[in-house]
Design an enzyme around this catalytic site. Structure first.
Site, PDB file in Angstrom:
ATOM      1  CB  THR A 284      -3.823   0.348  -8.580  1.00 27.89           C
ATOM      2  OG1 THR A 284      -2.510  -0.101  -8.300  1.00 27.89           O
ATOM      3  CG2 THR A 284      -4.300   0.605  -9.733  1.00 27.89           C
TER       4      THR A 284
ATOM      5  N   GLY B 272       1.652   1.026   1.146  1.00 31.07           N
ATOM      6  CA  GLY B 272       1.198   0.132   1.700  1.00 31.07           C
ATOM      7  C   GLY B 272       1.072  -1.157   1.418  1.00 31.07           C
TER       8      GLY B 272
ATOM      9  N   PRO C 108       0.454  -5.060  -0.527  1.00 29.68           N
ATOM     10  CG  PRO C 108       1.757  -6.666  -1.803  1.00 29.68           C
ATOM     11  CD  PRO C 108       1.666  -5.916  -0.221  1.00 29.68           C
ATOM     12  N   GLY C 109      -2.592  -5.397  -2.207  1.00 27.87           N
ATOM     13  CA  GLY C 109      -3.866  -5.964  -2.017  1.00 27.87           C
ATOM     14  C   GLY C 109      -4.938  -4.822  -1.371  1.00 27.87           C
ATOM     15  CB  VAL C 110      -4.257  -1.958   1.074  1.00 26.27           C
ATOM     16  CG1 VAL C 110      -3.714  -3.009   2.245  1.00 26.27           C
ATOM     17  CG2 VAL C 110      -3.028  -1.200   0.726  1.00 26.27           C
TER      18      VAL C 110
ATOM     19  CB  SER D 178      10.844  -3.241  15.970  1.00 23.15           C
ATOM     20  OG  SER D 178      10.809  -4.211  14.954  1.00 23.15           O
TER      21      SER D 178
ATOM     22  CE  LYS E 182       6.551  -3.623  13.880  1.00 24.02           C
ATOM     23  NZ  LYS E 182       7.732  -2.887  14.631  1.00 24.02           N
TER      24      LYS E 182
END
Length: 778
Positions: A363, A356, A358-360, A679, A722
């Site tokens: 970790t 995913g 970053p920041g979701v 796409s 999206k």
């Protein structure tokens, strides 16, 4: 000047410069004959002779063709007869001359013509160069200690006479440490500027060489002194240790540790073998240090040590819900994974890989898994790792060798069954030192990792009880590594989820970090929404947390600076007083429907993005040009879209003449950001049709999907990301491929409610919804 004739003497080991007094030892027959042929000059009652360097220095009897034509006219000051038919003469070099008509068998004789130096026009520049050369020569003489102090004193006297630059250059040149060929070349040079430049260059080189040699000698001397000192101290230490019997005590402790640890059979045999080898070694030798370090490393690993973890999936679910908002499907899969572990002590299933932007929370999810399992957590950052020795370790033969980071992390947490995070597994790369991705195969494969062999240990270590969980920003992983993992995709958060995360997690965390009291600062929901919309543009919440931290610090500063302020309430009306001006616009970029401009949707490592595609037409040859740092796949999509348009141009009421004489330029801002992927076909085709038919595109419509030459719309990936980007960007209608309808079940309900999502199977349907009016004429 009239040419004159004098005896000529060949030199093979020196070059004499004008103005220099030099002794010469004469032993060869031809040279003695030339000396005997000298006569007294009528002008000053002195004897003169010509001297020149022979071209081949090892030639005993050089011919006239083996002599340099540039020579020295020398005045003979003194002649001393020596035994064995030899002589020593003292000469003063008078002038540089050009030889001609060299002749003679028993002794050389030649005509000569004095070679004048070129006139010095720039006296100031020459003075500066000569001063520089003299300073360099003084420095060289001090460093080298081979040049007589009288020489330096003579040069210093000469420098005071501003008209005597040539003499100074000659004196310096005669004392240069360089080859005879270089000195001869310097003698032949008539330009004073070129000669002084060469002298400066050679002196600089001599100084560097002298300083390097001195530094090397000093270093060698220090090393010898250190070695002697170390040897003396080691011998003393050895004698003391022998008296105190410390060696036996230390080796006894190692032996006791080998017996007490739950080593594998192979590891125990290896440890006993190394201990036996250590007993027979000189304890001060380098080999004993290597062996001792090996034993310490081997025995410091957690052999047979396991945490008593009792998995309770209900408790684990509570921990996941406590630490993470949303991510229901991800948490559900993790709970399923833990349920299997609760029933079976060993799992042979695939390794989890959380993918995913970053920041979701990838970790932090792994940390929660470790807490839910009751196991220790450790992290191995793989970003930028190029050397497979980081995984497998270095062999003992290398200086400073250590085991790999896998065993290093186990040594750190002191247990053989931790939860190990392999962070940024997609950021590894390979070079001449090996491929770390291939080295990870043995670590992650359940069929192999129970027999993992680190190059440093050289014995098997069981990694089958370690729970490996990987994280990545991109699904672009090596095929063999990807096959061993189950990928769990973590999409970005919607606005409502970010709001709840900020209220329930980020704001309390920042207040606690900055020691904010409960009644000092309040941040309203409207302020948090403004932070999300106007100060961040991301799929995760990392930047949002930074902005909340900055907001908290500025408010705290105001409270501490003004004692009258007891409480600060932050809302959308005063947000900009604490932070800078808004960084991003929220909503549509275009205020009106545009011709030749379409909004596409892109999926990147940092989440979904709106992609503006614009085009212009101008007179040309019917060609298409693309800019915006597009990749090969996207360029081919543009070509396919253009070909599809040309095949259907008559359906749009266009004749061949309408476009055959026009070039189309397609640009995708921003030009510095690379873009690629299959796409953008629908958006490219719509842009071209809008441009050529002069029909605007709805600014509230965005689309995604690849097209074929026949106009069929193909499915795409990253649909959720999206749609999140479309919702953030103020889009009202999104066109998606019909085959992606099945993916809508994973889209949050509030996103589906905020967007009109229309499925399309061909480009005619795309144009119907995207353009202000339909261009197709049946």
């Amino acid at each position: 000047m009239n040419k004159k004739s004098l005896p000529l003497m060949a030199l093979r080991d020196m070059v004499v410069f004008p103005g220099v007094i030099a002794p010469i030892f004469v032993g060869r027959q031809k040279s003695l004959q030339a000396l005997s042929h000298t006569t007294v000059s009528e002008e000053d009652n002195s004897k003169y002779i010509l001297v020149t360097l022979q071209k081949k220095f090892d030639q005993e009897n050089p011919s006239k063709h083996e002599l340099n034509n540039t020579a020295i006219l020398a005045k003979i000051i003194q002649i001393v007869k020596l035994p064995n038919n030899t002589a020593k003469i003292l000469i003063e070099a008078v002038a540089r001359v050009k030889l001609s008509n060299i002749k003679g068998n028993d002794a050389f004789e030649a005509n000569y013509e004095i070679i004048p130096d070129e006139e010095i026009f720039d006296v100031n520049n020459m003075r500066s160069l000569v001063d520089n050369a003299v300073q360099l020569f003084s420095k060289y003489a001090i460093n080298d200690k081979k040049v007589n102090a009288e020489i330096i004193e003579t040069i210093n006297k000469e420098i005071s006479n501003s008209t005597n630059f040539i003499n100074i250059i000659n004196i310096l040149a005669s004392h240069l440490i360089t080859s005879l060929e270089a000195k001869q070349h310097l003698l032949e040079e008539t330009s004073p500027f070129k000669r002084i430049t060469t002298v400066i260059s050679t002196l600089t080189s001599n100084i560097v060489n002298s300083e390097t040699e001195q530094a090397l000698q000093q270093r060698v001397r220090k090393q010898i002194e250190k070695t002697q000192r170390d040897y003396y101290l080691h011998e003393q230490m050895k004698a003391i240790q022998k008296e105190l019997d410390e060696d036996k005590s230390e080796l006894a402790d190692i032996e006791k540790k080998i017996k007490s640890l739950k080593l594998s059979k192979e590891a125990k045999e290896k440890a006993e073998s190394e201990l036996k080898k250590l007993r027979s070694m000189n304890q001060m030798s380098a080999e004993s240090g290597v062996t001792r370090n090996y034993l310490e490393t081997l025995l410091s690993l957690p052999w047979g040590k396991y945490d008593n973890s009792k998995i309770d999936i209900n408790q684990a679910e509570k921990i996941l819900n406590r630490d993470h908002f949303g991510l229901e499907k991800v948490k559900e899969r993790i709970i399923e994974y833990l349920a299997v572990l609760q029933r079976s002590s060993k799992i042979r299933g695939p390794i989890l890989c959380l993918i995913g932007p970053p920041g979701v929370g990838k970790t932090s999810l792994v940390k929660s898994i470790a807490e839910g399992m009751g196991r220790k957590y450790t992290k191995f950052a793989l970003g930028g790792v190029r050397d497979e020795a980081e995984i497998r370790g270095h062999r003992k033969t290398y200086l400073g060798s250590t085991p790999g980071k896998i065993l290093g992390q186990l040594k750190k947490v002191k247990t053989s069954n931790p939860v190990m995070l392999l962070d940024e597994i997609d950021k590894m790369s390979s070079d001449f030192r090996g491929d770390p991705a291939s080295a990870l195969l043995e670590v992650l494969d359940p069929e192999q990792n129970s027999h993992f062999v680190d190059h440093y240990l050289e014995v098997e270590y069981d990694l089958s009880n370690v729970i490996f969980i990987a994280t990545a920003n991109s699904h672009d992983l090596p095929r063999a590594l990807s096959d061993r993992m189950e990928k769990i995709y973590i999409s970005g958060y919607v606005e409502e989820e970010k709001l709840q995360i900020a209220k329930n997690y980020l704001v309390p965390k920042q207040f606690k970090m900055h020691k904010i009291k409960k009644d000092e600062i309040t941040i309203s929901e409207t302020a948090i929404l403004d932070l999300i919309r106007y100060y961040t543009k991301e799929s995760g919440v990392r930047a949002l947390e930074r902005e909340i931290g900055a907001l908290t610090r500025k408010a705290l500063k105001q409270i501490l600076a003004d004692k009258t302020v007891k409480h600060i309430a932050i809302d959308s009306s005063n947000l900009e007083e604490f932070l800078e001006a808004k960084k991003y616009n929220f909503g549509l970029a275009e205020k009106e429907d545009q011709i030749g401009s379409t909004t596409g949707l892109a999926y990147t490592e940092v989440g979904g993005e709106l992609l503006t595609i614009e085009a212009l037409a101008f007179p040309g040859k019917g060609e298409i040009k693309t800019t915006g740092k597009l990749g090969d796949v996207m360029k081919e999509s543009a070509m396919a879209a253009y070909s599809c348009f040309r095949s259907r141009a008559t359906n749009f009421g266009l004749k061949y003449d309408n476009y055959k004489d026009f070039d189309i330029h397609i640009h995708v801002p921003a030009g510095a950001i690379p873009k690629d992927g299959p796409s953008a076909g629908c958006a490219l085709f719509t842009t071209i049709v809008s441009l050529m038919t002069k029909i605007p595109v709805h600014r509230t419509v965005a689309m995604t999907g690849e097209i074929t030459l026949r106009g069929n719309v193909l499915p795409i990936g990253g649909l959720k990301e999206k749609l999140l980007a479309a919702s953030r960007g103020g889009i009202k209608t999104v066109l998606i491929p019909e085959e992606n309808v099945k993916d809508l079940k994973d889209i949050p309900p509030n996103i589906k409610e905020s967007l009109e999502i229309i499925s399309v199977s061909n480009i005619d349907q795309v144009l119907k919804h995207a353009l202000v009016e339909t261009p197709i004429n049946k």
